[in-house]
Scaffold this active site. Structure first.
Site, PDB file in Angstrom:
ATOM      1  N   SER A  99       0.847  -1.185   0.000  1.00 17.05           N
ATOM      2  CA  SER A  99       0.000   0.000   0.000  1.00 17.05           C
ATOM      3  C   SER A  99       0.881   1.233   0.000  1.00 17.05           C
ATOM      4  CB  SER A  99      -0.912   0.003   1.229  1.00 17.05           C
ATOM      5  OG  SER A  99      -1.750   1.138   1.229  1.00 17.05           O
ATOM      6  N   HIS A 113      -2.634   7.326  -4.493  1.00 16.15           N
ATOM      7  CA  HIS A 113      -2.737   6.150  -3.640  1.00 16.15           C
ATOM      8  C   HIS A 113      -2.782   4.916  -4.534  1.00 16.15           C
ATOM      9  CE1 HIS A 113      -5.742   3.057  -2.323  1.00 16.15           C
ATOM     10  NE2 HIS A 113      -4.879   2.949  -1.332  1.00 16.15           N
ATOM     11  N   VAL A 116      -2.409  -3.055  -3.517  1.00 20.34           N
ATOM     12  CA  VAL A 116      -2.722  -4.392  -4.047  1.00 20.34           C
ATOM     13  C   VAL A 116      -2.565  -5.379  -2.906  1.00 20.34           C
ATOM     14  CG1 VAL A 116      -2.242  -4.033  -6.498  1.00 20.34           C
ATOM     15  CG2 VAL A 116      -0.353  -4.542  -4.958  1.00 20.34           C
ATOM     16  N   ARG A 117      -3.484  -6.353  -2.806  1.00 19.75           N
ATOM     17  CA  ARG A 117      -3.469  -7.229  -1.642  1.00 19.75           C
ATOM     18  C   ARG A 117      -4.133  -8.567  -1.940  1.00 19.75           C
ATOM     19  NH1 ARG A 117      -7.000  -3.170  -1.438  1.00 19.75           N
ATOM     20  NH2 ARG A 117      -9.203  -3.658  -1.192  1.00 19.75           N
ATOM     21  N   HIS A 152      -6.463   7.548 -16.146  1.00 17.25           N
ATOM     22  CA  HIS A 152      -7.543   6.592 -16.403  1.00 17.25           C
ATOM     23  C   HIS A 152      -7.241   5.710 -17.614  1.00 17.25           C
ATOM     24  CE1 HIS A 152     -10.875   7.352 -13.584  1.00 17.25           C
ATOM     25  NE2 HIS A 152     -10.271   8.513 -13.415  1.00 17.25           N
TER      26      HIS A 152
END
Length: 307
Positions: A99, A113, A116-117, A152
């Site tokens: 993070s 920010h 990934v987890r 984006h």
């Protein structure tokens, strides 16, 4: 059932490598090294595990940049992780992730920010259940359409190999998640966000998570390079500090990751590495009509299709 080709140990190595790649690129851009703080939970605590908190403070480009890796195991999933999986309430779990939040010094460079987890839980008498989450989002203080479009478009392209539905779904999810309900206000221009994701199987869902992590530097660094030399004065700095207050409010009041870490007994210093070094609040502050500050609210802190 397809047997996964990668193990949790493989995921851990990839996450540590991602942390090193990102902090290496940011340190090079700033000219300031990160402090690396390896930690481990002491024996006997309910939550066990270890991690590496990497922090850069007081640099010419980044006032504070934190990027943390953690890998923890606990006897009971905290409530923030079982909102959508009530059958796993109280199950033993394993969680690992990277993070980051980067707070630039120049108000024309946006805060960013990324997270990934992976979480795995085992209910009594059931096989382990794994799911993935993550995303990235951009929080400008002074908005530029080309920056939002670039961010984006990079997210969209990273997700394209996993299905045409993923970017629109995760973009909408991001808009809905990074929303300050008590202010009726978006946190920034969004990006992508996903959670409790396992629909592509272990390998496919892991691949999607990795694609998001791998795309981060391409999404953010060109914006930093474009804006870092923009002149600014006290007015812009004061507005940046005021808007940082919204960031603090979201992370402490609404963010599930912060709640998960604190509820599970995680390492507080590492959980709160997202906090900015300086911030201010003002009572009912309103931007001057027609100003760049007013344009942030009317043109950028709104939900729209950027690409």
């Amino acid at each position: 059932m397809t047997v996964p080709t990668q193990t949790p140990a493989d995921v851990r190595l990839w996450l540590l490598g991602l942390q090193q790649r990102i902090t290496g690129a940011i340190a090079q851009a700033d000219g300031t090294p990160f402090l690396s703080d390896a930690w481990a939970k002491p024996p006997g605590e309910p939550l066990q595990g270890d991690g590496v908190t990497m922090i850069l403070e007081g640099g010419p480009l980044f006032e504070r940049a934190g990027c943390g890796f953690s890998h923890v195991r606990g006897p009971r999933l905290p409530p923030s992780a079982t909102q959508h999986r009530p059958e796993l309430a109280g199950a033993p779990f394993e969680a690992m992730g990277v993070s980051l939040v980067f707070h630039p010094r120049n108000p024309y460079v946006p805060t960013v920010h990324m997270n990934v987890r992976m979480i795995a839980a085992t209910a009594p008498g059931q096989p382990p259940v794994c799911w993935f989450g993550g995303g990235m989002d951009l929080t400008p203080y002074y908005g530029f359409e080309e920056d939002a479009v670039h961010f984006h478009a990079t997210c969209r392209d990273a997700l394209a190999p996993f299905g045409a539905d993923k970017y629109p779904r995760f973009k909408t999810w991001c808009d809905e998640y990074f929303f300050l309900k008590h202010r009726n206000e978006q946190r920034g221009v969004g990006g992508v966000f996903f959670d409790d994701f396992s629909e592509l199987g272990f390998d496919g869902s892991l691949g999607l998570m990795q694609a998001v992590g791998n795309a981060f530097l391409s999404a953010y660094l060109p914006i930093v390079q474009r804006r870092q030399a923009t002149p600014y004065g006290e007015r812009e700095r004061a507005f940046q500090l005021y808007r940082r207050g919204r960031y603090v409010e979201f992370n402490l009041v609404w963010d599930r990751g912060t709640h998960f870490g604190l509820q599970s007994g995680g390492r507080t210093e590492s959980i709160l590495l997202s906090m900015p070094p300086l911030v201010s609040w003002a009572y009912q502050q309103q931007p001057e009509p027609g100003s760049p500050e007013a344009a942030l609210y009317s043109q950028f802190l709104v939900r729209k299709d950027w690409v």
